[in-house]
Every structure is written in structure tokens, then in C-alpha cells.
Write a protein that holds these residues in place. Sequence first.
Motif, short mmCIF file in Angstrom:
data_model
loop_
_atom_site.label_atom_id
_atom_site.label_comp_id
_atom_site.label_asym_id
_atom_site.label_seq_id
_atom_site.Cartn_x
_atom_site.Cartn_y
_atom_site.Cartn_z
N PRO A 262 -12.61 6.54 4.72
CA PRO A 262 -11.40 7.29 5.08
C PRO A 262 -10.80 6.76 6.38
N ILE A 263 -9.49 6.86 6.51
CA ILE A 263 -8.82 6.47 7.74
C ILE A 263 -8.06 7.68 8.28
N TRP A 264 -8.47 8.13 9.45
CA TRP A 264 -7.85 9.26 10.13
C TRP A 264 -7.19 8.79 11.42
N LEU A 265 -6.05 9.37 11.72
CA LEU A 265 -5.38 9.13 12.99
C LEU A 265 -5.45 10.44 13.77
N VAL A 266 -6.07 10.38 14.95
CA VAL A 266 -6.39 11.61 15.68
C VAL A 266 -5.84 11.53 17.10
N THR A 267 -5.31 12.64 17.59
CA THR A 267 -4.92 12.75 18.98
C THR A 267 -5.21 14.17 19.44
N HIS A 268 -5.01 14.42 20.73
CA HIS A 268 -5.19 15.75 21.26
C HIS A 268 -3.87 16.50 21.17
N GLN A 269 -3.92 17.78 20.79
CA GLN A 269 -2.69 18.54 20.58
C GLN A 269 -1.85 18.62 21.85
#
Length: 291
Positions: A262-269
Motif C-alpha cells: 500500500p502507498i499512503w501519503l500522511v501529514t499532520h492535520q
Amino acid sequence: MKAMDWNHIRAFHATAVAGSLSAAARQLGLTQPTLSRQVLALEADLGVALFERRGRKLVLTRTGLELLDHIRIMGDAANTLVLAASGRAQEIGGRVCLSATDTFAAHILPGIVARIRSEAPQITIAIVASNEISDLHRGEADIAIRHVRPDRPGLVGRHIRDTGAGFYASGDWVARNGLPGGLADLATAGLMGFDDPRFPGYLREIGIPIAAEDFRIVSESSVVIWEMVKRGMGVAVMMHEVAARTPGVVNLLPDMVPIPVPIWLVTHQALESSPRIRLVQSIVAEELARI
């Protein structure tokens, strides 16, 4: 009960996370004796031992572990304030830190970063190439490309797509050893491993009867393992997109159902309102969707 001193709480949190007084002291900009006094003061205020001292090592007690869970929430909240302030402080420009695995950073990110540089030359891109998950709450990265769903409050994750991986070797290796008849044959085919205790168990789950002691070459770096594959030194698992960018390697089991990645793109809200984060995230998401 008297109010606890935030400096003492911060000292405990930094020491628990860093694993030593010296590392925590460097992180907080304090002397080690000062930090030690603050930790001891917190233990005195609470009337409990938070660490067991084993030689030079500090090991959390059960009470320390329970307290750390609560304090981590407080620490995340404090870091959120810092992130929110920095995220709104700048226009389209400044620094954006991207984290990804070393293989992804070396083989996939260059093309993505080239587009960012072309469309937003005023943005500085810092790349963290590590197989450890960057702590976005602590500001170790602004945007993370991950292969797992984010599981901490305050993180915003976008599932871009699923890709796949297979088992590869060089053409020279195949010429010397031939193609395996199936997954089970890879157990004796010079399979190279990642220095992770979970890796052999995963291979057994998909049908390769192998134990940790069967590997003769292991590394924490998949870039290192991949270089050895290219030199004909053995077999390794790799994303199909990386293999497609590498001349001279052969998919040993082309009919195998791909290992899902899986490829997820994550950041802090807290960073979502930042123009520079939104711009970089948009470009990265578009490029990841078509790799």
C-alpha cells in the motif's frame, strides 16, 4: 496533590523517548545533571519510581510506561501548537521535509522532486530516507510516504493506491542458477533478507520455508540489498516499479500474485492549512498515483 512542574514532565518524556539522560539532555539543551534532577523531582512528587537504573541504561517501570502513555498525548498536543504556527507562518516557499523508505527515496522520489523543483522553485525539499517511520508529531518530517495506515490521532492519511512486489535477481544470477520452480525453492536460492525479526515470518506466511539463520546476507537498508541483487549476489524482494527502473534484473516468479504494497501519503492535520504543504502534497499525490 500539588501541581506538577511541566519542566519535570518534559524531562521525563524526553528521557523515556530518547532512552538515555545524555540523549535527552542534548535534545532539550540542558546539562545531564539538570535533567537528572528534574526526573528525580518528578519521581519524588509522584512518590513512585519511573525508571529502573541498570548500569548506564534507564528502563521504564510499569508505572513509568503507564505515565508515558498519558504524557505522550500532552507532548503531541504541545507539538501540534508548534506545527500549526510554523504551517501558517509562510507563503508558498520555505522548507518541506519528505520522508520515505530508502528504496522509495532513491528510485521513486527523484522524478517527483524534479517536478516540485520545476513548479515551485522557491520551495526547499529535505528528504529523510529511512525505513523507520518518521514521527510527524515531533516534526521529524512534514509529509511521509508510508506503506502502512497512520494509526495516531492528529495524522491525516490518504491512501493513494496499492502496488506490488516480487522476487528478483540479476540476469547473471539466473544464468548461473536457473529459475526457481516456485516460492518454496527460494528458501535455498540465496535469498537476501532485511535485518528485521519479522521478515522470516512473513516469508513463511507466503510459502517460503525459511528461518532467520538461513540468510547469509542481511541489511537494514533495502538500497544496499538491491545493489547486491544487481551484482548477482542473490535474490531479494522488491517493488515492481523499482525493478522496472533497474536494467538487468529478472522477475523470478512472473506468475506469482504480487506481494501487496500500500502507498499512503500522511501529514499532520496542523499543517493542512499551509500553502507549501498543500502544494507539495498535491504534486506528490499526483505522481504517486501514476508511478
